[in-house]
Motif scaffolding. Sequence first.
Motif, PDB file in Angstrom:
ATOM      1  N   LEU A 164      -4.799   5.759  -3.517  1.00 55.21           N
ATOM      2  CA  LEU A 164      -5.890   3.927  -3.312  1.00 55.21           C
ATOM      3  C   LEU A 164      -5.190   3.091  -4.243  1.00 55.21           C
ATOM      4  O   LEU A 164      -5.543   2.536  -3.612  1.00 55.21           O
ATOM      5  N   GLY A 165      -3.575   3.434  -3.979  1.00 55.26           N
ATOM      6  CA  GLY A 165      -2.367   2.512  -4.270  1.00 55.26           C
ATOM      7  C   GLY A 165      -2.186   1.836  -5.374  1.00 55.26           C
ATOM      8  O   GLY A 165      -3.108   2.442  -6.761  1.00 55.26           O
ATOM      9  N   GLY A 194      -5.527  -0.684  -6.780  1.00 48.50           N
ATOM     10  CA  GLY A 194      -5.557   0.603  -6.700  1.00 48.50           C
ATOM     11  C   GLY A 194      -6.223   1.077  -8.038  1.00 48.50           C
ATOM     12  O   GLY A 194      -7.187   1.919  -7.506  1.00 48.50           O
ATOM     13  N   ASN A 241      -6.781   1.927   1.305  1.00 44.09           N
ATOM     14  CA  ASN A 241      -5.482   1.928   1.676  1.00 44.09           C
ATOM     15  C   ASN A 241      -6.092   2.255   3.658  1.00 44.09           C
ATOM     16  O   ASN A 241      -6.221   3.485   3.610  1.00 44.09           O
ATOM     17  N   ARG A 259       0.522  -1.351  -0.249  1.00 49.43           N
ATOM     18  CA  ARG A 259       0.062  -0.479   0.390  1.00 49.43           C
ATOM     19  C   ARG A 259       0.546   1.184   0.487  1.00 49.43           C
ATOM     20  O   ARG A 259       2.128   0.906   0.633  1.00 49.43           O
TER      21      ARG A 259
END
Length: 237
Positions: free
Chosen positions: A112-113, A118, A227, A2
Amino acid sequence: MRYQPSPEMLSGRREPLFNTLPPIVVVLTGVIIAATSVQLLSQWEFILDPWIANWMFDAGAIAGGPEFAGVYRPLGHFAPLVLHVFLHGGIFHLVMNMMALVAFGPPVAIALGIGRKGAFAFLLFFAGCAIAGALFQIGWSEFTGQSELAIGASSALSGFIPAVGWLRGGLKGAVRISVPWVVINLVIAVVGEFMASIIGIRLAWAAHIGGVAGGIVLFPLLLAVFNTRLWRLVKRL
């Protein structure tokens, strides 16, 4: 793995976060440009069949009001809530929206990744804001009884404004950064007919406000899921 927020991100400084283009932002930008290019080129009969553009509008344009009640939808009535983001009114419209996507997309995507999950979250957020914007636009048309069509990615991109605000200052930051855009669109709502007479098109102000509302609500929810560590930091701001 993450994304770990940097001090620059939490302080609102524009490095290095805002100088990064995650793959999903590049891909989404490319897909929108490609789809709109087909739509625009098919309006020229000597290049592509105009039937293509007509079909794309039937399948993807937001349509609200009595004139469009029961209008034919080749991909169903839900599809336009998302697909309208792939259609634009011209090159200028497309360029402006893609500049906004490149400007506001990277911090949201990174938060958000980076990776498949993500990227999925980013697309989910983009689609969610588009749907919120479309529903606001359709709702306003139904409320006023005025039949209108709306296209463009700005419905979804309006949700990215509060998302960046969330990252920089929590809920207060999201509201603070969104207020100017909301005010601009309320002004557009008041002087819409005058502006339409000047620029030749009506701006989908209701879709923009709907996108902002979607962004304020959806981004913290997705951040909490995709996340969690960053969400714990953001909600303290």
